[in-house]
Design an enzyme around this catalytic site. Structure first.
Site, PDB file in Angstrom:
ATOM      1  N   LYS A  28       9.171  -5.325  13.964  1.00  0.00           N
ATOM      2  CA  LYS A  28       9.552  -4.629  12.674  1.00  0.00           C
ATOM      3  C   LYS A  28      10.440  -3.447  13.181  1.00  0.00           C
ATOM      4  CE  LYS A  28       5.586  -4.147  10.644  1.00  0.00           C
ATOM      5  NZ  LYS A  28       4.647  -3.662   9.630  1.00  0.00           N
ATOM      6  N   GLU A  61      10.067  -5.923   3.769  1.00  0.00           N
ATOM      7  CA  GLU A  61      10.380  -7.320   2.888  1.00  0.00           C
ATOM      8  C   GLU A  61      10.004  -7.102   1.472  1.00  0.00           C
ATOM      9  OE1 GLU A  61       8.983  -8.317   7.093  1.00  0.00           O
ATOM     10  OE2 GLU A  61       8.669  -6.824   5.898  1.00  0.00           O
ATOM     11  N   HIS A 111      -2.716 -39.135   8.903  1.00  0.00           N
ATOM     12  CA  HIS A 111      -1.182 -40.133   9.125  1.00  0.00           C
ATOM     13  C   HIS A 111      -0.217 -39.087   9.661  1.00  0.00           C
ATOM     14  CE1 HIS A 111      -2.877 -43.491   6.792  1.00  0.00           C
ATOM     15  NE2 HIS A 111      -3.723 -42.625   5.946  1.00  0.00           N
ATOM     16  N   LYS A 151       0.888  -1.099   0.186  1.00  0.00           N
ATOM     17  CA  LYS A 151       0.058  -0.058  -0.289  1.00  0.00           C
ATOM     18  C   LYS A 151       0.699   1.170   0.122  1.00  0.00           C
ATOM     19  CE  LYS A 151      -3.635  -0.006   2.229  1.00  0.00           C
ATOM     20  NZ  LYS A 151      -4.722  -0.228   3.567  1.00  0.00           N
ATOM     21  N   GLU A 182      -4.275 -12.709  13.648  1.00  0.00           N
ATOM     22  CA  GLU A 182      -4.141 -11.376  13.741  1.00  0.00           C
ATOM     23  C   GLU A 182      -5.330 -10.552  13.984  1.00  0.00           C
ATOM     24  OE1 GLU A 182      -0.925  -9.700  11.003  1.00  0.00           O
ATOM     25  OE2 GLU A 182      -2.604  -8.927  10.094  1.00  0.00           O
ATOM     26  N   GLY A 238      -5.265  -5.713   5.509  1.00  0.00           N
ATOM     27  CA  GLY A 238      -4.299  -6.702   4.551  1.00  0.00           C
ATOM     28  C   GLY A 238      -5.143  -7.930   4.513  1.00  0.00           C
ATOM     29  N   ARG A 239      -5.538  -8.428   5.773  1.00  0.00           N
ATOM     30  CA  ARG A 239      -5.810  -9.794   5.729  1.00  0.00           C
ATOM     31  C   ARG A 239      -7.240 -10.011   5.128  1.00  0.00           C
ATOM     32  NH1 ARG A 239      -4.820  -7.435  10.612  1.00  0.00           N
ATOM     33  NH2 ARG A 239      -6.744  -7.337  12.107  1.00  0.00           N
TER      34      ARG A 239
END
Length: 776
Positions: A738, A445, A618, A439, A587, A501-502
């Protein structure tokens, strides 16, 4: 402190300030807006001095904000900025709560305001709880319709008095107060008060308005010290009647086994189900009874879930810590819908971006868009992190069946250089497009990866910087940074701060999804979202799929001590769905304070995890079946395979149904022994059962179905957050690490030995890494 108290009624607005002897009033009525009210108050109180304002509002109020427009006044009350309008601190409370506060003498008091409607407030041990009981059903209408002004006018004084006495007796029997106060403008119409009641005085509204601000320099006032807690607080979650009722109920049924529940009710498996918009939910294998579900729905009502749902869809700024609207629902609102934020209809902007995305997608998929050398783009790499990565990755994998297989799609998120190196190692730069999703276009990152991708591209294209504009597009709102990077801002696709964001996979963040599956399939995805949105917005709680899922999560998290939820999709295309849900859920609801900043003393967001079946069977199902932890499970399956292959799908679905049956009913000692098992092995082969699960079924995994599933969990998260009273739309917990990383980076890269000011462990780790790094 000098307080101006404003009592907003259906026929008049009354005002009184500290030090004034008599109130003043002006007419209200069905056209009065909030702005007009403020103007009228300022005129009426023009020469009065005051430092703060208390407003008694004729409707529901949550955290000092009206959440529903008043029934008997004009529009514009919800979302209005009262503090700015008055130019001083303002507290808004329900009008009945304000009068109740002025009438309170201790203990447990029920206040009923007989005015235009029926105001209702309960004060328990000094804590105010507006009840909104007037809207409950009564005879052929509601309490309010019978004992409010409408009832008096429609049924006459004699019948109205009978109804008042009946309604009061019903509410007293249900709530068992120590004290009952009848107030409001029509209380004088009663010739005698119902037994056990005392008459309130409208003047108490002014006293209540003043009490809202009562504090001394040394602490609470005498009125607050009456029971030791602030009288203006809303009732905490664990003090609510429905919460206490659930605690008592859980004590009663905690040892009740699903075997018994099914044995006593032959129709349970058909009855405890719900279906809407093509999604079928079987919640019968949960440790609940009809009473459990009733109490959970009552808890939702007491916590204001309906009002919070309405506030979100209206565009109210329910993300309190960031003062933002929460409008992922606007991303899939049909053209022509109107959702206004800060005076602006956002839906046309949404569709403008969707149109630009579709145009770009069509050109890319048709081959009309060419790379710098004139070659067609065949590889797309999405660079993002968090919601800018998890959503697009999940959607691409989920909808791969519908994707253009002539194109390769890859996703880079980790700042670990391996992620980008592996994504690009076998690709031709002349045929590769990067989508940089940030944004602000400053995310560490994402921009680190984007700059390295740019270098890789230029190295493969002879260093011509003009190539960047043909091989990079941006999902961002920072045109200056995008342009400086070398991207044509005509290929910048924006989104808004009211999209977290999510919750953004159906915004421009989903550009890679649209490139993969095409604009028609992307719009089908949006339609699926919208169908579930409307179901969530309108369906009664007892038949509302997201509400049921959310309430069951609260039930196990807070009353059974469950710490995790397993999401188990029996569909290989949904292999990234649990990972996507991890961010969506944890979050959102991994919070330790309420929306108002108070420390929480009950569990909130559980850990979500899972893998596709049958792989998980399994690996970790052993723990779910026979471990010591209670792990509620969501099984997701489809009636039709996208890739039919012999008997595979029958085998797959047989495992779904078998696992839920085994979890619920287990295997008793007697059953194990009857199989001839040696006594020494009997304990090892027993299954306790009573392990809860939901089964979610749909016909087949389509773009539309995926939208429904994601929205189902989005709104389940919303429901949980509303009950726990947390802000599900901020994420301050990701910030500290961060910030510290930005401090540590130059310490790692410094050519000289840095002066370190961390703890001894962090200092030692930094020195150890520097020593290793410098050996290269």
């Amino acid at each position: 402190m000098r307080v101006l108290v404003v009592d907003v009624g259906g026929t008049h607005v009354k005002v009184l300030a500290t030090g004034q002897k008599a109130p003043r009033e002006f007419s209200s009525g069905p056209t009065l807006t909030a702005e007009q009210m403020v103007a009228g108050v300022k005129t009426a109180a023009a020469e009065w001095k005051y430092d703060a304002v208390s407003i008694g509002y004729p409707g529901p109020v949550l955290h000092g904000r009206p959440v529903v427009e008043p029934r008997h006044l004009g529009p514009g009350w919800v979302g209005f900025d009262y503090r700015t309008a008055f130019g001083c601190p303002v507290k808004v409370v329900n009008d009945a709560a304000m009068q109740a506060l002025g009438s309170y003498q201790g203990g447990k008091m029920l206040f009923l305001g007989l005015g235009t409607g029926l105001g209702s407030t309960l004060i328990v041990e000094g804590i105010v709880e507006p009840m909104e009981l007037g809207h409950l059903p009564y005879r052929n209408g509601t309490f309010e319709e019978h004992v409010g002004l409408h009832g008096l006018q429609a049924h006459g004084l004699t019948q109205w008095r009978r109804d008042v006495e009946d309604v009061v007796s019903r509410l007293v029997a249900a709530l068992e107060p120590d004290d009952v106060v009848l107030g409001g403008g029509n209380v004088h119409q009663l010739d005698t008060l119902p037994p056990g009641c005392r008459a309130g005085d409208n003047a108490n509204a002014y006293l209540g308005g003043v009490r809202l601000w009562e504090r001394t320099q040394d602490g609470p006032t005498a009125s607050e010290e009456m029971k030791g807690r602030a009288m203006t607080r809303m009732l905490p979650l664990t003090a609510r009647q429905s919460w206490k009722a659930l605690q008592a109920h859980q004590d009663k049924i905690r040892s009740l086994h699903l075997r018994t529940l099914f044995g006593d009710d032959a129709t349970r498996g058909e009855r405890l189900t719900a279906e809407a918009v093509g999604i079928y939910l079987d919640y019968s294998k949960n440790r609940v009874t009809d009473e459990t579900l009733t109490l959970l729905c009552r808890l939702a009502q007491e916590c204001g879930l309906r009002e919070r749902i309405d506030a979100m869809f209206r565009g109210d700024k329910i993300n309190l810590t960031e003062n933002r609207a929460v409008l992922h629902v606007a991303l899939r609102a049909p053209r022509g819908t109107s959702i206004v934020v800060d005076g602006k209809d956002v839906v046309p902007e949404v569709h403008a971006v969707l149109g630009a995305m579709a145009d770009f997608s069509n050109r890319m998929r048709s081959g009309a868009w060419k790379g710098h050398t004139g070659k067609r783009i065949r590889n797309v790499i999405n660079i993002g992190i968090g919601g800018s990565d998890l959503g697009p990755v999940m959607a691409y994998e989920a909808l791969k069946h519908y994707s253009d297989r002539a194109m390769t799609f890859r996703f880079v998120s980790n700042v670990d250089g391996t992620d980008l190196a592996e994504a690009t190692c076998d690709l031709d730069p002349t045929e590769t497009l990067f989508i940089a999703s940030s944004k602000t276009f400053t995310t560490l990152e994402t921009m680190t990866n984007a700059q390295s991708a740019r270098q890789w591209l230029l190295a493969g294209l002879g260093g011509d910087v003009k190539a960047v504009a043909k091989h990079f597009v941006a999902v961002s709102t920072n045109a200056r940074e995008v342009s400086e990077f070398g991207i044509d801002t005509a290929n910048m696709f924006g989104f808004w701060d009211w999209v977290g964001g999510r919750y953004s996979m159906d915004s421009a963040i989903g550009l890679s999804t649209m490139l993969a599956v095409g604009s028609d399939n992307f719009r089908a995805l949006l339609d699926g979202f919208h169908q579930m949105d409307e179901h969530f917005r309108t369906a009664p709680f007892e038949r509302n799929l997201p509400v049921l899922l959310g309430l069951l999560t609260v039930w196990y998290t807070d009353f059974f001590g469950a710490e995790t939820v397993a999401v188990l999709p029996y569909e290989q295309y949904l292999k990234r769905f649990p990972a996507y849900l991890q961010q969506l859920t944890m979050e959102s609801n991994g919070k330790h304070v309420t929306r108002e900043g108070a420390e929480i003393d009950y569990p909130t967001g559980p850990i979500y995890w899972g893998e596709p079946g049958t792989n998980g069977q399994h690996s970790f199902y052993q723990l779910i079946h026979q471990g010591t932890r209670l792990i509620p499970c969501d099984f997701i399956a489809f009636g039709h395979a996208l890739n039919p292959l012999g008997r595979h799908h029958d085998f797959l679905l047989a495992n779904v149904f078998a696992q839920t049956e085994a979890l619920a009913f287990g295997k008793t000692r007697e059953q194990v022994k009857a199989e001839g098992t040696p006594d020494s092995l009997v304990p090892h082969r027993m299954f306790q059962g009573n392990r809860p699960s939901n089964t979610i079924l749909a016909e087949r995994l389509t773009p539309e179905t995926l939208g429904k599933l994601v929205a189902l969990y989005e709104h389940s998260v919303f429901t949980q957050g509303a009950i726990w009273d947390v802000d599900s739309f901020d994420q301050w917990g990701v910030e500290l690490g961060k910030v510290l990383a930005q401090r540590i980076i130059p310490e790692l890269e410094s050519q000289t030995e840095p002066t370190l000011g961390h703890d001894s462990s962090t200092n030692n780790l930094i020195r150890r890494y520097r020593k290793s790094r410098n050996k290269r």
